[in-house]
Design an enzyme around this catalytic site. Structure first.
Site, PDB file in Angstrom:
ATOM      1  CG  ASP A 329       0.993  32.496 -13.298  1.00 44.99           C
ATOM      2  OD1 ASP A 329       1.805  33.337 -13.383  1.00 44.99           O
ATOM      3  OD2 ASP A 329       0.835  31.657 -14.133  1.00 44.99           O
ATOM      4  CG  LEU A 330      -2.774  38.498 -11.081  1.00 48.09           C
ATOM      5  CD1 LEU A 330      -3.307  39.753 -11.416  1.00 48.09           C
ATOM      6  CD2 LEU A 330      -2.687  38.370  -9.489  1.00 48.09           C
ATOM      7  CG  ASP A 372      -1.473  36.920 -15.446  1.00 49.41           C
ATOM      8  OD1 ASP A 372      -0.687  36.584 -16.421  1.00 49.41           O
ATOM      9  OD2 ASP A 372      -2.378  36.006 -15.109  1.00 49.41           O
TER      10      ASP A 372
END
Length: 459
Positions: A329-330, A372
């Site tokens: 995950d960003l 994301d």
């Protein structure tokens, strides 16, 4: 006027009309046969060029694949001390020699000496880089206390510096790994790839020029064939009684096959054969379009990575018991969208996708699950690869944080959860473990990787 009156009353003689049509048909058929023969020759030339291009692309892929394979195997040996990785390394370097064979093949396809010389320079630098890899291997052997006589002469002949000889066993292991991930080594690898890409781009442009020339000639030739075909169709309708056996019956068969969406066999008169060829061409084109649609269904249009559907397919079909699953995950991506706008957010997604794709092996599956969130399936990976995964994540974080190439894209980090498969573990449970490890990364500050091991998480 008198002739017109007679024609109006009696009509045109079918015999005379058939003779006239036959003469036109004979001349037209002769012209069409000539055009087809020329088209066939052009097709053969185009086919040869296409086959050369496919072989060249395969050679290019083999060069990069072999280079990446050598790097991964020597790194795995340095990280794990497993002799199998070094055996694989020398099997590729001394037996398979895919890089050398691919280079020799490319020389046979192209005479551009400047491009080939640049490719040879990249190959030479790659061979020089192997000396650093030999040195790292020797450090690894010393660090693990293995008998150097059990290894090839290239390793036995390496002399360690006094400084490295004085290191402890553990420090030798760390130094062996550090050599393969330091700036100098990575810079050399990047320079080699750039040299190869520059040369291959030049060679590909040459092939594309030839393809475009042949495509233009084929287009003109097909246009001529279309004109002649329409003329023949008009004549065919005037002598339908004489062409029933040669035209009508085969056409009826063609209709049945078209309804079944099957390929039409080449039989009957020439006109029917020609129509069959054109239908088959459309048939094959439709198949290619269908393949492209299948690609679109399984790939994310923004990044080109596999999408959620592709990920689910791999999860259910790849041997996940011998694979590692990374969920990525960003960090704070919503704030990027809120502060910079969705256009910049899309650029961040594309940048992250490119970094992930470049950071893993070509046989690994990199997917965008949505938004994301990304996933990576590393096949043939177990817990001994933990340090290698950490190294990869460190490089990914470093690249995500570097916006020197485009200051309009803000620096960002990511959180990673990793779980290794084992015998009897279902794919769904492996995902839950990786997701649980991802949660641990986020809870402990983000910008790091956590591992799930025996019902506990470790960073």
């Amino acid at each position: 006027m008198k002739g017109s009156s007679v024609i109006s009353k009696r009509g045109i003689s079918l015999r005379k009309l058939n003779i006239i049509m036959l003469i036109i048909a004979v001349v037209t058929s002769a012209a069409l046969i000539f055009a087809m023969n020329r088209t066939n020759n052009l097709y053969k030339e185009t086919h040869t060029i296409t086959q050369d291009l496919l072989q060249w692309r395969q050679d290019s892929y083999n060069m990069k694949l072999a280079s990446d394979y050598l790097t991964e195997e020597i790194r795995c040996f340095a990280v794990t001390g497993n002799k199998d990785y070094l055996d694989n390394y020398f099997d590729e370097a001394k037996e398979k020699k895919r890089r050398e064979k691919a280079l020799d093949s490319l020389k046979g396809f192209h005479r551009d000496s400047a491009a080939i010389r640049k490719l040879e320079m990249g190959m030479t630098e790659s061979l020089n880089l192997m000396k650093i890899e030999y040195y790292s291997a020797r450090l690894t052997i010393e660090g693990y206390g293995m008998n150097v006589n059990d290894f090839p002469e290239e390793i036995r002949s390496v002399s360690l510096s006094e400084k490295d000889l004085s290191l402890s066993a553990n420090d030798k292991k760390n130094e062996a790994v550090s050599i393969l991930f330091d700036h100098s080594y990575l810079t050399s690898k990047q320079r080699i790839n750039e040299d190869m890409n520059d040369c291959l781009d030049k060679l590909e442009q040459d092939v594309y020029v030839m393809q475009n020339e042949m495509a233009s000639k084929l287009s003109q030739q097909v246009f001529i064939e279309h004109i002649l075909t329409f003329l023949l169709i008009g004549i065919m309708m005037g002598i339908v009684l004489f062409t029933r056996i040669l035209v009508f019956n085969p056409l009826r068969n063609c209709v049945e096959l078209i309804r079944k969406e099957e390929e039409i066999p080449l039989s009957g008169a020439y006109e029917v054969r020609f129509l069959a060829k054109n239908y088959n061409l459309m048939y094959y084109t439709a198949k290619e379009t269908e393949n492209k649609l299948n690609y679109d269904v399984n790939h994310d249009p923004m990044t080109g990575l596999f999408n959620r559907r592709g990920y689910d397919f791999f999860l259910n079909n790849v041997d996940m018991e011998t694979s590692a699953l990374l969920i990525i995950d960003l960090d704070h991506f919503k704030e990027v969208n809120d502060h910079y706008g969705h256009d910049v957010g899309d650029k961040v997604i594309k940048k992250a996708a490119g970094i992930l794709l470049a950071s893993f092996r070509s046989q690994d599956y990199v997917c965008r699950l949505g938004g994301d969130e990304f996933a990576v399936i590393m096949i043939r990976s177990d817990s001994s690869m933990k340090d290698l995964v950490c190294r990869k994540v460190e490089l990914i974080l470093k690249k995500l944080n570097d916006n020197s190439a485009d200051e309009s894209i803000p620096a960002i980090s990511c959180s990673v959860g990793c779980a290794f498969g084992r015998v009897g573990l279902k794919a769904q449970d492996l995902f839950k473990r990786a997701d649980s490890a991802l949660y641990e990364s986020k809870e402990s500050g983000r910008g790091k990787v956590s591992f799930y091991t025996n019902n506990t998480k470790s960073q």
